[in-house]
Design a protein around this motif. Sequence first.
Motif, mmCIF file in Angstrom:
data_model
loop_
_atom_site.group_PDB
_atom_site.id
_atom_site.type_symbol
_atom_site.label_atom_id
_atom_site.label_comp_id
_atom_site.label_asym_id
_atom_site.label_seq_id
_atom_site.Cartn_x
_atom_site.Cartn_y
_atom_site.Cartn_z
ATOM 1 N N ALA A 37 0.834 -1.196 0.000
ATOM 2 C CA ALA A 37 0.000 0.000 0.000
ATOM 3 C C ALA A 37 0.871 1.249 0.000
ATOM 4 N N ILE A 80 -7.618 3.723 -9.851
ATOM 5 C CA ILE A 80 -7.464 5.148 -9.584
ATOM 6 C C ILE A 80 -7.469 5.943 -10.889
ATOM 7 N N LEU A 131 -18.761 5.728 -0.162
ATOM 8 C CA LEU A 131 -17.504 5.158 0.340
ATOM 9 C C LEU A 131 -17.784 3.942 1.219
ATOM 10 N N LEU A 132 -18.777 4.079 2.107
ATOM 11 C CA LEU A 132 -19.065 2.969 3.022
ATOM 12 C C LEU A 132 -19.693 1.784 2.289
ATOM 13 N N GLY A 165 -16.957 0.302 0.396
ATOM 14 C CA GLY A 165 -16.066 -0.399 1.320
ATOM 15 C C GLY A 165 -16.618 -1.752 1.715
ATOM 16 N N ALA A 166 -17.948 -1.863 1.754
ATOM 17 C CA ALA A 166 -18.553 -3.139 2.140
ATOM 18 C C ALA A 166 -18.499 -4.161 1.010
ATOM 19 N N MET A 172 -14.392 4.528 -5.041
ATOM 20 C CA MET A 172 -13.199 4.734 -4.222
ATOM 21 C C MET A 172 -13.213 3.809 -3.006
ATOM 22 N N ILE A 211 -10.305 1.109 -1.805
ATOM 23 C CA ILE A 211 -9.585 1.118 -0.532
ATOM 24 C C ILE A 211 -9.700 -0.215 0.194
ATOM 25 N N THR A 212 -10.939 -0.646 0.495
ATOM 26 C CA THR A 212 -10.980 -1.910 1.239
ATOM 27 C C THR A 212 -10.578 -3.083 0.359
ATOM 28 N N LEU A 271 -8.350 -3.278 -1.951
ATOM 29 C CA LEU A 271 -6.894 -3.385 -2.026
ATOM 30 C C LEU A 271 -6.333 -4.110 -0.812
ATOM 31 N N PHE A 272 -6.758 -3.664 0.372
ATOM 32 C CA PHE A 272 -6.172 -4.245 1.584
ATOM 33 C C PHE A 272 -6.678 -5.659 1.831
ATOM 34 N N LEU A 273 -7.964 -5.840 1.591
ATOM 35 C CA LEU A 273 -8.526 -7.169 1.810
ATOM 36 C C LEU A 273 -7.854 -8.165 0.874
#
Lengths: 603, 603
Positions: A369, A459, A495-496, A499-500, A586, A590-591, A593-595
Motif C-alpha cells: 500500500a 485510480i 464510500l461505506l 467499502g462493504a 473509491m 480502498i478496502t 486493495l487491503f482485503l
Amino acid sequence: MENAAFPLYAVCAAVIGILFAGYLTVWVLRQPPGSKRMIEISGAIQEGAMAYLNRQYKTIAVVGIIIVIILYFGLGWITTLGFIIGAVFSSLCGYVGMNVAVRSNLRVGEAAKKGLPFALVVAFKGGAVTGLMCVSLGLLGVAGMYALFRDPNYLIGLGFGGSLISVFARLGGGIYTKSADVGADLVGKVEAGIPEDDPRNPAVVADNVGDNVGDCAGMAADLFETYAITAIGAMLLGQLFFPGKEQYIIYPLVLGGIAIIATIIGSYFVRLSQGQEIMTALYKGLAAAAIIALIGFYPATTYIFGSPRFFYAALVGVAVTLIIVFLTDYYTSKRFRPVKSIARASQSGHATNIISGLSVAMEASISPALTIVAGILVSYVIGGLYGIGIASMAMLSMTGIIVAIDSYGPITDNAGGIAEMAELPPEVRNITDPLDAVGNTTKAVTKGYAIGSAGLAAIVLFSAYTQEITRVRLEAGILEKISFLVEDPWVLAGLLIGGALPFIFSALAMGAVGRAAYEVVNEVRRQFKEIKGLMEGKARPEYGRCVDIVTKRAIKEMMVPGLIPVIVPLLVGFLLGAKALGGMLMGVIITGLFLAVLLTAGK
Amino acid sequence: MENAAFPLYAVCAAVIGILFAGYLTVWVLRQPPGSKRMIEISGAIQEGAMAYLNRQYKTIAVVGIIIVIILYFGLGWITTLGFIIGAVFSSLCGYVGMNVAVRSNLRVGEAAKKGLPFALVVAFKGGAVTGLMCVSLGLLGVAGMYALFRDPNYLIGLGFGGSLISVFARLGGGIYTKSADVGADLVGKVEAGIPEDDPRNPAVVADNVGDNVGDCAGMAADLFETYAITAIGAMLLGQLFFPGKEQYIIYPLVLGGIAIIATIIGSYFVRLSQGQEIMTALYKGLAAAAIIALIGFYPATTYIFGSPRFFYAALVGVAVTLIIVFLTDYYTSKRFRPVKSIARASQSGHATNIISGLSVAMEASISPALTIVAGILVSYVIGGLYGIGIASMAMLSMTGIIVAIDSYGPITDNAGGIAEMAELPPEVRNITDPLDAVGNTTKAVTKGYAIGSAGLAAIVLFSAYTQEITRVRLEAGILEKISFLVEDPWVLAGLLIGGALPFIFSALAMGAVGRAAYEVVNEVRRQFKEIKGLMEGKARPEYGRCVDIVTKRAIKEMMVPGLIPVIVPLLVGFLLGAKALGGMLMGVIITGLFLAVLLTAGK
C-alpha cells in the motif's frame, strides 16, 4: 499524419507478440510427451479443463448476449463492437494459454529427466504463451480499435467486455481450484494420510484441473482486463487533459508495444546458471524485460514529446512493479523472516499459529500500500493525473512477463502431479518438487502485482470517471462542477457501501468454496469407503465424479457474486446518484486493495 | 441567560448518575459473598486485576505527563486542564467499574443459590456501575468544562485525554485477556483435556483477571472516549454551523442528561419473567431506556428549538443503536442461521469450518455498515451535518445501558469460574453457565455498538476537522477553501495510508497476543510437567506466575501499537499536509470499521 502511424506500430508489436507465442507453442509441443501413462493422465486433466472452460464460456455468453443487446440499443454499435472484441479476446487469451499449459505439464515432467535447467525452460516457455497472448491481444484490441475510430471514448466497451470475462473467469476458476484443493487435501492428506497428488485420491485430477482453470485461465482474464482498462484509462486522461494533442492519447500504446518486444527478449534471460536458485532465474527474466523496456521508453518519450518528462512517470510504474514483486516475495518465501516467524509460533499449537499468520498477513498488506501511495504521489508530481495514468500503464506493460512467470506455476504443479501419478522415478520428483515449490511463491507474487496494478488502474479509471462526468454535465449545460468531497454525506455513503462490497463479494465467494468443498469431501470419503481395494492401489478411483462436482458447482456458484459488480453500481448510481457512485468506486478500491493483499498473504 | 442553565442541568443529571452508581455499589456489596474458598479465589482475581490496572495506569501516566508538558506550552492551560480531566475521569471510570465487577463475581455465584432471576439482577447491577460511571463522568467532564469556559473548542483536550487512556487500556487489556484466554484453553482444554475454569489449570486465574481488565475496564475506557468525543464533536458542529446560537451547542448535553435518567429507570426493567430467555431480560432494559430517553428528548427538543426537527435526528441515532444490536445478536447468537451454518460446515472438518466462519463474518460486516450509511443519509437530510452530529450523540447516549449489559459479561464469566474452582454444587453451575453463555453474545453486541458508534463519531469529528481547518485558514487570511476531493492525489495518498493503519495496528496487536500467549503456553506446560500431583488435584498450581507473565507482557507490548495513533497522524500532517491528514482520517474510518466488525464477528 505522423501520429496516425503510432497505433499501427503498436498493432505490429502485438502481432509480433502473437507470432512469438505461436512459435513458443510449436516449440513446446515438439518436446517429447513422455510415457503412455503420462499422456493418459495429462489427457484427463486436459479433458476436465476444456470441459470446464467450454461450460464457463457458454454460461458467460448468456450474460454477454443480454449485455450486447442492451449496449447496442443504449450506446450504439461501436461500443457494442468494442464489448464483443474485449470479451472474445479475453476468452481467447485464457483459452489458448490454458490449452498450451495443459500440454506443457507432462512435457515438463519428461524434460525433468534431462535435468532441472531444461525442465525450467520448458515450463517457462509454456507459461510465456499465456503471458504474451494476454498483452498482445490486449494491445491489439485497444490499438486496433483506436486506429480505426481515433477516439478513446469508443474503447470503453472493450474494457467492459474484458471485465465481464474477468469477473466470471476469476470467480468460477477460483471456486473450482480452491474447492478441489481443499477437498483433495482434507480427506487425502489429513484424514487418509496419503501424500499430495497421490493417484489413489479421487479428487487429484480435479485438483490439477483447478490449477489450470484458476491460476492460468482465471489470472489471464484478470490481467487482460486490467491491461486493457489501464491503457484505455491513460488514453482518456490524455484526451481530457490535453485536448487536441493526439500524442498524449497514443503514448500509452507506444509503451505497450515496446514492452511486448522487451518481454520477448527478456524471456531468453530465464536460464538457470550453476548453483542459482530457481526463483533467481525467473527474476532475471523480469529484470531483463524491465530494463530493456525502459531503454526503449526513453527515446520513444523524447521523440514523441520532445522532453523526457513522462519517461520518469513510466520509470515510477516499472519501479513500483519491481518493489511489489520484491515485497510479496519477502512475505511469502520461506527464505525470509515472516514465514519463519509463523513456523516458530506453530510450535505452541494451532491457535498461536493462526494468530501470528494473520499478524504477518496484515503487516504484508501495508508495504505494498505504501509503495502504491509513493507511486501515486511521485508520478502525480511528475505529470499530474496523466502522470499517474502513464505510471500505471508502464506498470501494466510488465504484464506479459509477470503472467509468464505466474503460468509457470500451474504447469510445474501439474508436472509434479503427473510425475507422482505416473509413478516416475524419484529423480524426476526431485526436480519437479523444487520447481513446484517456487510456483507457490510466483503465484503469490503475481497476485500481489495483480492487486497493486488493479489498484492503480482503478485510480486512473476513477479520475477518468470524474473528468467524464464533468464533461457530460458541461455538455448538458450544468456549469457547476461536480466534486467528490470526502465529507459530503452522499460521497461518504458511497464510500461505506463501496467499502462493504469487497467483503460481500468475498463472503459469497468463500461461502461458495465452502459448499463446493463440502461436496468434494463427501464424494472423496464415499469413494474411499465404497471402492474396494482403492487404498491398496488395486482399484482406480472415479476421478471424473469429482471433476463433475466442482465443474457444476463452480458454474452455479459464480453467478450471484459475479453479478454484484455488474448490478450494485447501477443500483447505487440510479438510487443515490453520481456522487455516491464515485464514492463507492473509491471505497471499493480502498478496502478491496487491503482485503485482497490480506487474503493473498494469509492464504 | 436561560441557556446558561442547561449545562448545569446536564451536570446535575451526571451527578445523579454517579450517586445511583454509588447506591448500586453499596447494594451489591451488601449481598453475601459466599464461602471462604470463594472469597479466597475472588481475592486472587481482585489482586491480579488491581495489580495490572495500577501498573497500566502508571505506564500510561509517563506518556501522559510528556503530553501534558507539550500541551501546556503549545496550547495553553485550559486545553491541558481538559486533557487531564479527560484522562483522570476515564481512568476513574475503568477503576471504579472494575473494582465493583471483581467484587460482584463471587456474589453472583452465591446469589445463584437463590435462583436464576436473582443471580441475574446481582450481575446486572454490578455491571450497571461501570455503565453509569462511564456516561456520568463523561457528561460531567464535558458539561462541567463547558459551564466554566463556554466554548467547545476548549473541550478538545478533554477528548484527547480520553483517547490516550482508551488506546492503551483497550490494547493492554485486550492483549492481557486474549493471551491468557488462548494460553489457558490451548494447554488446558485442548492438550490436557480438562474443562474450562478447572482449578488445576495454572492460567485460570489470569484468564479470569483478563475478563475484567479487558472487557470491563478496557471497554469502559473505549466508550468513555467515544462518548466524550461525540458530545464535543456535536457541540463543535453546532457552534460552526449556527454561530452565536448557543442552544445548538448545549442541545447534545441535554440529550446526554436525559439519557442518564432514562438509563437509571431502564435498569429496573432488567427482570427475568417466567420462561423468558436471559437475553430478553437484558434487552428489556435496553428497550426501556431507549423509549424513555426518546420520550424525554421530544419535549426538550421542542422547548429548545421551538420545533421537533432535531428530535428526528436523535430518533435516527437511537434506531441505529437498536438495529446494530439486533444485527450483531443475529450474527453471533446460537439461535439464528449464521452460527448454525458454521456448525453444519464443521462436520466436514477444520478448513471448511474456517472458510464458512470467515464467510459469515464478512457478511456480518455488511449489514451494520449499511445501517450506518442509512443513518448518515437520513440524519443528514433531516438536519445537515449537525443532524449527523445529533444522531451520533443520541446513539452514544445509550452507552450507559449498553456498557451495563456488557460488563455483566465478565462478572458472570468470573462467577462461573469461581463456582467451578470453589467446587460449588452443580445446581449453581446450572445457573451460572447459562448466564455466562449469554455473556458471550452481549460482549459481541457491545463491540458491534462500540464500532458503529465509533464510526459515526469519527465522521462527526471529521466534519468538525474540515470545518475547523477552513476557519483556521480563513483567520490566517487564506480565502481559498480547502477541499478534500477524493480524486486529489494527496487526499488519495492519505486515504490509502489511513486504510493501512487499522491493518498495521491489528498486525502489531495480534503479534503481541501471539507472543504473550506463547509464553503462557510454555509456563502452563512447565507447571503441568513439574508440579507433582497437580493433575490429581493434590497440589495447587502457581496461578501468580501466569498472572505475572501476562501483566508484564501486556504492559510491554501495548506501547508500540499504542503510539501509532499518536505519532502517525502527526507525521502525515507535517510531511504530507492537511489534505493527506484528512484523507488519512477517512481511510482509517473505512477500513477500520469493516476490519473491526470482521474481527468481532469472526472471533
